[in-house]
Structure formats: C-alpha cells, structure tokens
Design a protein around this motif. Structure first.
Motif, short mmCIF file in Angstrom:
data_model
loop_
_atom_site.label_atom_id
_atom_site.label_comp_id
_atom_site.label_asym_id
_atom_site.label_seq_id
_atom_site.Cartn_x
_atom_site.Cartn_y
_atom_site.Cartn_z
N ILE A 131 31.13 30.23 34.18
CA ILE A 131 29.72 30.64 34.18
C ILE A 131 29.18 30.77 35.61
CG2 ILE A 131 27.37 29.89 33.60
CD1 ILE A 131 28.61 28.63 31.04
N VAL A 132 29.41 29.76 36.44
CA VAL A 132 28.85 29.80 37.79
C VAL A 132 29.58 30.80 38.68
CG1 VAL A 132 28.05 27.41 37.64
CG2 VAL A 132 30.26 27.89 38.68
N ASP A 133 30.85 31.09 38.35
CA ASP A 133 31.62 32.01 39.18
C ASP A 133 31.24 33.47 38.95
OD1 ASP A 133 33.75 32.20 41.17
OD2 ASP A 133 34.89 33.24 39.62
N GLN A 134 30.39 33.72 37.94
CA GLN A 134 29.96 35.10 37.67
C GLN A 134 28.98 35.62 38.71
OE1 GLN A 134 31.54 36.79 35.01
NE2 GLN A 134 32.63 34.84 35.29
N ARG A 135 28.35 34.72 39.44
CA ARG A 135 27.36 35.14 40.44
C ARG A 135 28.03 35.93 41.56
NH1 ARG A 135 23.97 30.22 42.63
NH2 ARG A 135 23.07 31.98 43.78
N MET A 238 46.51 29.04 46.36
CA MET A 238 45.12 29.09 45.92
C MET A 238 44.19 29.64 47.00
SD MET A 238 42.61 26.04 44.54
CE MET A 238 42.52 25.23 46.16
N MET A 239 44.34 29.17 48.23
CA MET A 239 43.46 29.63 49.29
C MET A 239 43.68 31.11 49.60
SD MET A 239 41.54 27.08 49.82
CE MET A 239 40.62 27.72 51.23
N ARG A 240 44.91 31.59 49.50
CA ARG A 240 45.17 33.02 49.69
C ARG A 240 44.52 33.84 48.58
NH1 ARG A 240 51.58 33.23 51.63
NH2 ARG A 240 51.20 32.42 53.75
N MET A 241 44.54 33.31 47.36
CA MET A 241 43.89 33.99 46.25
C MET A 241 42.40 34.16 46.52
SD MET A 241 45.76 32.15 42.97
CE MET A 241 44.57 32.82 41.80
N PHE A 242 41.76 33.08 46.95
CA PHE A 242 40.31 33.14 47.17
C PHE A 242 39.95 34.02 48.36
CE2 PHE A 242 39.95 28.71 45.06
CZ PHE A 242 39.92 29.32 43.81
N ARG A 243 40.77 34.00 49.40
CA ARG A 243 40.50 34.86 50.56
C ARG A 243 40.70 36.33 50.21
NH1 ARG A 243 43.80 30.65 53.81
NH2 ARG A 243 42.17 29.20 54.51
N ALA A 244 41.56 36.58 49.20
CA ALA A 244 41.77 37.95 48.72
C ALA A 244 40.75 38.33 47.65
CB ALA A 244 43.18 38.09 48.17
N ASN A 245 39.75 37.48 47.48
CA ASN A 245 38.63 37.73 46.56
C ASN A 245 39.01 37.69 45.09
OD1 ASN A 245 35.84 38.05 46.46
ND2 ASN A 245 35.99 40.24 46.07
N TRP A 246 40.03 36.89 44.75
CA TRP A 246 40.31 36.62 43.35
C TRP A 246 39.16 35.80 42.78
CZ3 TRP A 246 45.41 36.24 40.55
CH2 TRP A 246 46.37 37.10 41.11
N THR A 247 38.87 35.97 41.50
CA THR A 247 37.86 35.14 40.84
C THR A 247 38.53 33.87 40.30
OG1 THR A 247 38.14 36.04 38.61
CG2 THR A 247 36.68 37.26 40.13
N MET A 248 37.72 33.02 39.68
CA MET A 248 38.23 31.79 39.09
C MET A 248 38.82 32.01 37.69
SD MET A 248 37.60 29.18 41.16
CE MET A 248 36.57 28.73 42.57
N LEU A 249 38.78 33.25 37.20
CA LEU A 249 39.17 33.52 35.83
C LEU A 249 40.58 33.03 35.46
CD1 LEU A 249 38.30 34.72 33.14
CD2 LEU A 249 39.18 36.94 33.91
N PRO A 250 41.60 33.21 36.31
CA PRO A 250 42.94 32.70 35.92
C PRO A 250 42.94 31.20 35.64
CG PRO A 250 43.12 34.20 37.78
CD PRO A 250 41.65 33.94 37.59
#
Length: 268
Positions: A131-135, A238-250
């Motif tokens: 829910i919060v990651d949708q922002r 994980m940090m590479r995923m977030f820097r590549a703009n992956w969402t929390m969905l997985p």
C-alpha cells in the motif's frame, strides 16, 4: 546439529534477515517441514553475529560516518552531518530496545512465536508494504531524516518484535510512508538495524556465556561465516534492485504466498 542443519539455518538467516520478507517466518518452516529440533540459542547467536558483520561490511562507509558522528557528539560537536545521522540513528534505536526489554522481562516473548501469529503478521506486513509503496511522490533522502522520522521509524522497528512482521520490512514501510526513496528507505532501515541486532546478539551471548553453554567451535564458525556471506549477497541484490527502481511488489507477493502456506499448516 548436523552439517545440513547448520548450512540451511545459516543460509535462511543470512538471506532473509535484511530482505523485507521476515526471517522468523522462514526459520519456523525448517523444523516444521523436517521435524528437526530447534537450533538452540548458541547457534542463533552465531548466525545473527554473522549477519551483523555482513551489514557492517556492506555499509562500511556509512558505519564510518556513524562512528565519526558519535565521536563528534562526545566532543559536544553536534553541527556535522555525521553527528546528526548518528544522533537520529540513536533516537530510532530507543523504542526497539525499550520494547524488547519490556517484552523479555514480561515473559511474553516466547508466546508470540506461534504459527498463526507469524503467518498473519507476514501477510499483513506484506499488504501494508504494498500500500505505501504505491506512492510515486516519494523522493526524500537522508537529509530529511530528522527527529520526527527517527521516532516514527523507531516505533515501527519496535513493532517487529511480533514475529513475522520483519524488522527491515516494517521499517522500510514506515520510511516509504514518510516519503523516502526506496534505496534510501532500505539504507536507513538497515543502518537502524545495526545497533538493535548488536544489542540483541550481545544480550543473548552474555546469557549463553554466564550459563556456561558457550564453546566456540567449527559449527559456530561455519554458521556465522555462511550467514555473513548469504547476507552480503542478499543485501547486494536488494540494493541494486532498488537503485534500478524496482518496486516492492516481488517481496509483497512472496510474503503473501509464504504467509498463506504458514496459515494453511496452522489451520488445516
């Protein structure tokens, strides 16, 4: 413990400790599925110390800043960015430490480790994270990490005392709700975890030593080493995923599946 038990436990702890998917939910599955006995406090301390070394190594530059900031505060110099970060991390640590001590002294800490509690907490935490990651308007960085943010994220971290919630997951959730970027939310959440894991590990280690049950051996060294290496790999990915703009969905989908499995085992 058998070699297989040590390897599996260390890998589970290392991989899941810092991902927002709950290490408690995974650690309870192994004895449930195999019928094996609990690993015991001594091995638990070893694998936690391994993950502590991993997060310190991965965030070594930030850790150096925290040490420098702490030294600045001891000299009554509060104006540097390092001192400010160290102070905020210190403030964020207080709620979890106080809640943990209160829970341990009350004797209810073991009562929360039931399969239904872990299953529901795993699902609820995953849904809240989604829910919060949708922002999309969340671009705040470390400079926005002030008193309010430290207190609120610290209280969120204290809520992770409920097994299945996930310390990193609930803290990242709070950071995202406060407007931090995903990579910054993860970095701050994991920096906050360092003093809490260190305090908990030292407390458990003290108890084991005073009880005369601690004996450093090959099993403990293997468990600590494997958990450290697994945690480093998980952190890097994980940090590479977030820097590549992956969402929390997985992570959210994984938690929903895992929680459903745990509840099915509990109720069926």
């Amino acid at each position: 413990m058998t070699l297989l038990d040590i390897v599996v436990l260390a890998l589970i702890q290392g991989i899941t400790e810092f991902l927002p998917i709950s290490s408690s939910a995974h650690l309870i599955l192994w004895p449930l599925l195999t019928g094996r006995a609990d690993q015991g406090v001594t091995m638990d301390v070893a694998v936690h110390l391994g993950t502590l070394v991993a997060v310190c190594l991965y965030f070594r530059s930030d850790l150096a800043r925290l040490v420098a900031g702490s030294l600045d505060m001891l000299r009554l110099r509060f104006g540097s960015d390092e001192a400010r970060l160290a102070l905020m991390i210190g403030i964020a640590t207080v709620p979890a430490v106080m809640a943990g001590l209160a829970l341990k002294l009350s004797g209810y800490d073991g009562g929360l480790r039931s399969l239904p509690v872990i299953g529901w907490a795993t699902i609820a935490g995953g849904l809240l994270l989604w829910i919060v990651d949708q922002r999309e308007d969340v671009q705040r960085t470390e400079r926005a990490f002030g008193w309010r943010e430290a207190i609120l994220m610290g209280c969120a971290q204290a809520a992770a005392l409920v097994p299945g919630t996930s310390r990193s997951g609930i803290t990242m959730t709070a950071a995202r709700a406060l407007g931090f970027r995903r990579d910054e939310a993860a970095r701050l959440a994991l920096l906050m975890a360092i003093p809490v894991i260190a305090a908990a590990s030292l407390l458990e280690l003290f108890g084991v030593i005073t009880a005369g049950d601690f004996e450093l051996g090959a099993e403990l060294l293997l468990g600590a080493t494997l958990s450290c290496l697994a945690a480093l790999a998980a952190l890097t990915i994980m940090m590479r995923m977030f820097r590549a703009n992956w969402t929390m969905l997985p992570f959210v989908l994984y938690r929903l599946v895992l929680g459903t499995i745990l509840l099915a085992i509990a109720y069926l």
